[in-house]
Design an enzyme around this catalytic site. Structure first.
Site, short mmCIF file in Angstrom:
data_model
loop_
_atom_site.label_atom_id
_atom_site.label_comp_id
_atom_site.label_asym_id
_atom_site.label_seq_id
_atom_site.Cartn_x
_atom_site.Cartn_y
_atom_site.Cartn_z
N LYS A 32 0.77 -1.06 -0.06
CA LYS A 32 0.07 0.06 0.00
C LYS A 32 0.79 1.25 0.01
CE LYS A 32 -3.67 -2.51 2.14
NZ LYS A 32 -4.52 -2.95 3.45
N GLN B 77 -4.60 -1.77 9.80
CA GLN B 77 -4.45 -3.07 9.02
C GLN B 77 -4.91 -4.11 9.96
OE1 GLN B 77 -3.13 -3.67 5.94
NE2 GLN B 77 -3.96 -5.71 6.26
N ASP C 177 -10.82 2.55 3.59
CA ASP C 177 -11.18 1.22 3.62
C ASP C 177 -12.58 0.90 3.56
OD1 ASP C 177 -9.23 -0.54 3.26
OD2 ASP C 177 -8.53 -0.85 5.68
#
Ligand code: NAD
Length: 293
Positions: free
Chosen positions: A52, A96, A119
């Protein structure tokens, strides 16, 4: 049979984003800034976050990586989330997953300001998506939607069977593909571990989205000719011929199933790379205040 090359498409989308970011920079505008919080030393999580951050670099984004030991307490992590919520330089951020067992993931997800939730996991974004309002779409479903759209795959009136009902893949996919839009307008069947006869359901499917996490679950005799298959699964199986001792496979038995398909995604190199570009697209939207003004 056409293999849907997610790696190539992701690269193309990243190039398009990089051009937009260069234009923003040239005009003295707000350069998108993504932050990632990484807790613990799970190698897969490290690899995802590295990917990412590298993708941010490729597109000209600013990025901030916050790494913490897995001994961090829930309240310390919530403080980091709060700081990121308040920081005007950060357009969007992710924490994460998975988190260590002593930290409640739902509590952390809820603490993220929905306006920075690139997200797309926050219930406000989920609810807005469900009602067809502007929102950050969850990254993996957004990537799948892009893949369908950019390959002009027909969805209207098709019967789509989804396997797996997680909040991050199966359930949002069922909402997106049944909405009145393109891609969408499908008749959707959402199957899961309690479904009585998955094979019977799959045999009626024009489109299959597999997101269960069981290697090679979908076999050739479970699908009909010309089916479109999107394989979301990422599973490690032993492979002594590899230096690592393992290789990645999907939820679909690609070798036996692919010849029956009109389209199929490979694993790796299918849905995975698209998930990262979705995150970048959401961050670009956040920096432009496109969703929440
Ligand atoms: P999950 O692991 O949270 O849940 C699995 C789902 O599968 C559940 O809804 C369960 O009901 C269903 N299931 C389990 N056994 C089943 C069975 N025998 N028959 C039918 N359904 C069954 O799901 P997830 O987080 O969506 O992950 C699924 C897979 O997708 C995993 O392999 C994961 O690594 C992968 N994944 C990939 C990406 C990507 O970017 N490519 C993103 C997210 C998840």
């Amino acid at each position: 049979m056409i293999i849907l090359d997610g790696k190539q498409l992701a690269q193309q989308i990243k190039s398009e984003i990089a051009i937009e970011v260069a234009e923003i920079k040239a005009a003295g505008g707000n350069v998108p800034h993504l932050a990632a919080v990484l807790v613990g030393d799970d190698p897969a999580s490290h690899a995802y976050v590295r990917n990412k951050v590298n993708s941010c670099y490729e597109c000209g984004f600013e990025s901030t990586l916050i790494k913490k030991d897995d001994s961090i307490s829930e309240s310390e992590l919530l403080e980091i989330v709060d700081d990121l919520n308040q920081n005007p330089d950060i357009d969007g951020f992710i924490v994460q997953l998975p988190l260590p067992k002593h930290i409640r993931e739902a509590k952390v997800t809820l603490a993220i300001d929905h306006r920075k939730d690139v997200d797309g996991f926050h219930p406000i974004n989920f609810g807005r998506m469900a009602q067809g309002m502007p929102s950050y779409l969850p990254a993996t479903p957004f990537g799948i939607i892009q893949m369908i759209e950019r390959n002009n795959i027909e969805t209207e009136g098709k019967h789509c069977v989804i396997i797996g009902r997680s909040n991050i893949v199966g359930t949002p996919m069922s909402i997106l593909l049944s909405r009145k839009a393109y891609p969408g307008n499908c008749t959707v069947t959402l199957t899961h571990s309690r479904t009585r006869d998955i094979t019977a359901e799959l045999l009626r499917a024009d489109i299959i989205i597999a997101a269960i996490g069981i290697p090679h679950f979908v076999k050739a005799d479970m699908v009909k000719e010309s089916v479109v298959i999107i394989d979301v699964g990422i599973n490690r199986i032993e492979d002594s011929s590899r230096k690592s001792g393992y290789r990645l496979v999907g939820d679909v038995d690609f070798d036996s199933v692919s010849s029956k398909c009109s389209y199929i995604t490979p694993v790796p190199g299918g849905v995975g790379p698209m998930t990262v570009t979705s995150l970048l697209m959401n961050t670009l939207k956040a920096s432009r205040k496109e969703v929440y003004g």
